[in-house]
Write an enzyme that holds these catalytic residues in place. Structure first.
Site, PDB file in Angstrom:
ATOM      1  N   LYS A  46       0.823  -1.307   0.020  1.00 18.89           N
ATOM      2  CA  LYS A  46      -0.020   0.070  -0.247  1.00 18.89           C
ATOM      3  C   LYS A  46       1.027   1.278  -0.039  1.00 18.89           C
ATOM      4  CE  LYS A  46      -3.987   1.854   2.944  1.00 18.89           C
ATOM      5  NZ  LYS A  46      -4.589   1.673   3.653  1.00 18.89           N
TER       6      LYS A  46
ATOM      7  N   ASP B 194     -16.527   0.410   0.002  1.00 17.79           N
ATOM      8  CA  ASP B 194     -15.425  -0.173  -0.634  1.00 17.79           C
ATOM      9  C   ASP B 194     -14.341  -0.456   0.611  1.00 17.79           C
ATOM     10  OD1 ASP B 194     -15.708   2.802  -0.631  1.00 17.79           O
ATOM     11  OD2 ASP B 194     -13.401   2.763  -0.898  1.00 17.79           O
TER      12      ASP B 194
HETATM   13  P1  AMP Z   1      -9.950   5.162   0.853  1.00 20.65           P
HETATM   14  O1  AMP Z   1     -11.158   5.554   1.520  1.00 20.65           O
HETATM   15  O2  AMP Z   1      -8.693   5.720   1.655  1.00 20.65           O
HETATM   16  O3  AMP Z   1      -9.687   3.667   1.337  1.00 20.65           O
HETATM   17  O4  AMP Z   1      -9.588   5.489  -0.692  1.00 20.65           O
HETATM   18  C1  AMP Z   1     -10.859   5.660  -1.514  1.00 20.65           C
HETATM   19  C2  AMP Z   1     -10.307   5.515  -3.087  1.00 20.65           C
HETATM   20  O5  AMP Z   1      -9.277   6.320  -3.181  1.00 20.65           O
HETATM   21  C3  AMP Z   1      -9.605   3.967  -3.275  1.00 20.65           C
HETATM   22  O6  AMP Z   1      -9.774   3.533  -4.332  1.00 20.65           O
HETATM   23  C4  AMP Z   1      -8.008   4.484  -3.027  1.00 20.65           C
HETATM   24  O7  AMP Z   1      -7.146   3.457  -3.946  1.00 20.65           O
HETATM   25  C5  AMP Z   1      -7.986   5.591  -3.725  1.00 20.65           C
HETATM   26  N1  AMP Z   1      -6.740   6.521  -3.162  1.00 20.65           N
HETATM   27  C6  AMP Z   1      -6.654   6.665  -2.034  1.00 20.65           C
HETATM   28  N2  AMP Z   1      -5.438   7.520  -1.624  1.00 20.65           N
HETATM   29  C7  AMP Z   1      -4.783   7.543  -2.964  1.00 20.65           C
HETATM   30  C8  AMP Z   1      -3.753   8.108  -3.615  1.00 20.65           C
HETATM   31  N3  AMP Z   1      -2.831   8.784  -2.892  1.00 20.65           N
HETATM   32  N4  AMP Z   1      -3.508   7.709  -4.746  1.00 20.65           N
HETATM   33  C9  AMP Z   1      -4.308   7.071  -5.537  1.00 20.65           C
HETATM   34  N5  AMP Z   1      -5.465   6.674  -5.215  1.00 20.65           N
HETATM   35  C10 AMP Z   1      -5.569   6.967  -3.835  1.00 20.65           C
HETATM   36 MG    MG Z   2     -10.492   2.093   1.013  1.00 24.55          MG
END
Ligand code: AMP
Ligand code: MG
Length: 478
Positions: free
Chosen positions: A110, A245
């Site tokens: 990650k 998600d």
């Molecule tokens: P989370 O709510 O933090 O689990 O993330 C929601 C979505 O945003 C997921 O599809 C992650 O892969 C994407 N995401 C979060 N941080 C990043 C990042 N720094 N770069 C690209 N995608 C991100």
């Molecule tokens: Mg997530």
């Protein structure tokens, strides 16, 4: 050379499930934490992981033999709004291994760089959230709460740009899978029933081999999530971003972002800076999981047979069953936290009365429950008389148990940790690590490995924050 006995199944699924990706090398990877116990459980060689080639893999710079790196596709409701296309935007699944307990585990990086699902993001993570997830997920595991695990943390030698330039890092996450409610929504939203069916079969095989078809799967997820949320409620854990998600179909805690353990108890407690309306506040968690599970049901309906009305009715009944499962497990857990084994009709009222008094008095959640075993819980209340009044009824209830004081104390201590990763300690640990001092990180990890033990050397970690120390907001990992 780092050798891993990969046995990949997700990579055997059709192309629609993921995007194959290649490593994004970083300039100066450095291992800052390795979970040796977990490595052994996974059948991995510690020395190999610590070697140059091991660190290259743990930083996403190189791919070991047998790995089939990919980013998984999924969708999700984020704060109630549906995004048909999310997916691993900053994660790379290297592959799977079968651990020494016979359980299939994903090895995932990650913060390992951009993927086709990164959208506007850089695919990176900075050291703070990586160490946060490391410490908190490992603390959850030590408490026996189903969760993803942390195998390693590596700094990349490259800054990531957030509000300022911050040290980049990669976490190696271990999980019994990375299948989310949003994984099902992804195919349902596309009306790709063939893929939905394959995902259903795959999930049943991997998580619930006894489940019968989509309805059986749904019922199993409902039961697993009821149990999980009860565990969170029992230790004062607030996930903070319970989007679909981030809701695992295997019933494990996943995606540690702006999560937090409560200090002083209040049902409406909320730390996440991005949760403006309190959607994911502490007491909302059992409600919101039902909402998330309803999204899973909606996704699965098309597979449940030609008679849609009957499927909807069946799934609704299963979902309505959540309340009983949840309340049953909740009662059992909080009875144990009061040293009670027998079931009596007034127990829920007794527990809720204590919680109300704690909320009114801003009593510390962890220390109050723990102190019930030590006989000094009244000290946790601004006005000890508020406790005394409740205590007399609790003592009368304990007398009905016919168990020894020692047995009651043991039960309380088994269900109420002495140590939690308190926010101010986590923040302090991150600050030190960014300045190059990993001492607090190591100490916090060592302490939290035995959260149910009274260890005098960690007394300072049990102390709630002073007003100046208190962390009232947590931020997501991005
Ligand atoms: P989370 O709510 O933090 O689990 O993330 C929601 C979505 O945003 C997921 O599809 C992650 O892969 C994407 N995401 C979060 N941080 C990043 C990042 N720094 N770069 C690209 N995608 C991100
Ligand atoms: Mg997530």
């Amino acid at each position: 050379m780092l050798r891993i006995a990969f046995d990949n199944t997700f990579a055997r699924l059709p192309d629609a499930f993921y995007a194959r990706i290649s490593p994004n090398p970083v300039s100066a990877p450095k291992l800052v934490a390795l979970n040796e116990t977990l490595a052994l459980e996974l059948g991995l060689d510690v020395a190999q992981l610590q070697s140059r080639s091991g660190i290259a893999v743990l930083s996403g710079s190189a791919v070991p033999e047998g790995a089939e790196p990919l980013a998984q596709a999924y969708a999700g409701h984020q704060f109630g709004g549906f995004s048909p296309q999310l997916g691993d935007g900053r994660a790379m699944l290297l592959g799977e291994v079968v651990d020494t307990n016979g359980v299939r585990q994903d090895i995932q990086l990650k913060g390992s760089g951009r993927t086709p699902y990164s959208r506007g993001g850089d695919g990176r993570a900075w050291l703070g959230p990586v160490l946060r997830e490391y410490v908190i997920s490992e603390a959850m595991a030590a408490m026996g709460i189903p969760t993803t695990r942390a195998l390693a943390a590596v700094t990349t030698g490259q800054d990531v740009m957030r509000e300022s330039a911050l040290p980049g890092a990669v976490l190696t996450r271990i999980a019994s899978s990375h299948i989310r409610v949003g994984s099902f929504q992804y195919f349902a939203a596309r009306r790709d029933l063939a893929s939905l069916e394959i995902l259903t079969d795959y999930t049943i095989t991997r998580h619930y081999p006894d489940a019968d078809g989509p309805m059986g799967l749904f019922a199993a997820v409902v039961a697993a999530q009821a149990k999980l949320i009860v565990r969170w409620m029992g230790v004062g854990f607030i996930h903070g971003v319970m989007n679909t998600d981030n809701t695992h179909v295997g019933g494990i805690t996943i995606d540690y972002g702006p999560c937090a353990f409560m200090d002083s108890y209040h049902p409406a407690r909320l730390y996440s800076s991005i949760d403006r309306n309190g959607r994911y506040a502490f007491s909302q968690q059992p409600e919101i999981i039902v909402w998330n599970l309803a999204q899973l049901a909606t996704s699965l309906i098309a597979l449940m047979g030609a008679d849609t009305d009957a499927s909807v009715k069946g799934a609704t009944e299963v979902l309505h069953g959540f309340a009983d499962l949840y309340h049953g497990a909740w009662l059992e857990q909080f009875r144990a936290k009061l040293g009670l084994k027998l079931a009596r009709s007034g127990d829920a009222a007794l527990i809720n009365d204590l919680l109300e008094r704690m909320a009114a008095q801003q009593a510390d959640f962890t220390n109050t429950f723990r102190a019930l075993a030590d006989g000094n819980a009244r000290e946790q209340f601004a006005d000890p008389a508020v406790f005394d009044d409740w205590n007399s009824r609790w003592q009368a209830r304990l007398a009905q148990e016919g168990s020894t004081l020692e047995a009651q104390q043991t039960l309380i201590r088994k269900t109420s940790p002495a140590l939690i990763p308190r926010n101010h300690r986590v923040e302090e640990m991150i600050e030190a690590a960014v300045a190059g001092d990993y001492g607090p990180f190591e100490r916090l990890n060592a302490a939290l490995a035995n959260p149910f033990e009274d260890a005098v050397e960690y007394d300072d970690l049990r102390r709630p924050p002073t007003e100046e120390e208190e962390v009232t907001q947590t931020f997501c990992g991005t």
